[in-house]
Design a protein around this motif. Structure first.
Motif, short mmCIF file in Angstrom:
data_model
loop_
_atom_site.label_atom_id
_atom_site.label_comp_id
_atom_site.label_asym_id
_atom_site.label_seq_id
_atom_site.Cartn_x
_atom_site.Cartn_y
_atom_site.Cartn_z
N GLU A 265 -4.99 -4.87 -27.99
CA GLU A 265 -5.96 -5.96 -28.12
C GLU A 265 -7.18 -5.70 -27.23
N THR A 266 -6.94 -5.27 -26.01
CA THR A 266 -8.04 -4.99 -25.09
C THR A 266 -8.92 -3.86 -25.64
N ARG A 267 -8.28 -2.91 -26.30
CA ARG A 267 -9.03 -1.80 -26.89
C ARG A 267 -9.99 -2.31 -27.97
N LEU A 268 -9.58 -3.32 -28.73
CA LEU A 268 -10.41 -3.85 -29.80
C LEU A 268 -11.47 -4.84 -29.29
N LEU A 269 -11.05 -5.77 -28.47
CA LEU A 269 -11.96 -6.86 -28.07
C LEU A 269 -12.61 -6.65 -26.71
N GLY A 270 -12.08 -5.72 -25.93
CA GLY A 270 -12.58 -5.54 -24.59
C GLY A 270 -11.89 -6.52 -23.65
#
Ligand code: FES
Length: 159
Positions: free
Chosen positions: A63-68
């Motif tokens: 998720e962090t990879r997608l949304l930051g």
């Protein structure tokens, strides 16, 4: 069991702390857009957390990879990765089933109408042939051949 409040309708559902929010919404037949089916690769399932951010699980790496790492600013989470241990209020107003279906329909129909028919292709060929015939002499283009590579003559020495 945590209670999930869904805005803008204000509907409430209860879900287990192990169930992702998207799954709980789908069980209730509430529309959430998704292209990847819940594996955190499309970011279509974003929801806004209005209340209860402290009860959310920390965002996994996918998720962090997608949304930051900007949840503290945007308050947005992927509903397929979001789980809650306490009461939570989310806003799903950006998920409009009718609009999404309409977009998809338009996309498909425009693709179909833009396809060339045999008549279109033959007309294009005729136009090109006519263009070629109207070109002045010596301006045909594309008729130059590369000079053949000669092996019988030794190369000139470089200076
Ligand atoms: S459903 Fe694709 S990222 Fe959540």
């Amino acid at each position: 069991m945590p209670i999930l409040t869904i805005l803008p309708e204000g509907k409430t559902i209860s879900l287990s702390s192990e169930t992702p929010v998207m799954e709980a919404l789908r069980d209730e037949e509430i529309y959430i857009k998704s292209s990847c089916g819940g594996v955190a690769s499309c970011s279509d399932c974003v929801v806004k957390v209005i209340e209860g951010a402290d009860h959310c699980n920390p965002p996994p790496f996918e998720e962090t990879r997608l949304l930051g790492n900007v949840f503290h600013i945007t308050k947005e989470r992927l509903s397929c990765q979001l789980k809650c241990t306490g009461d939570l209020t989310i806003d799903i107003s950006r998920h409009d089933k009718a609009a999404d279906e309409n977009k998809l329909k338009n996309k498909t129909s425009s693709f179909v109408t833009k396809r060339r028919t045999k008549d279109d292709v033959s007309k294009i060929r005729e136009d090109r042939a006519q263009e070629r015939a109207e070109r002045p002499e010596g301006k045909e283009g594309g008729k130059r051949r590369p000079r053949p590579f000669r092996t019988d003559v030794p190369p000139k020495p470089r200076k």
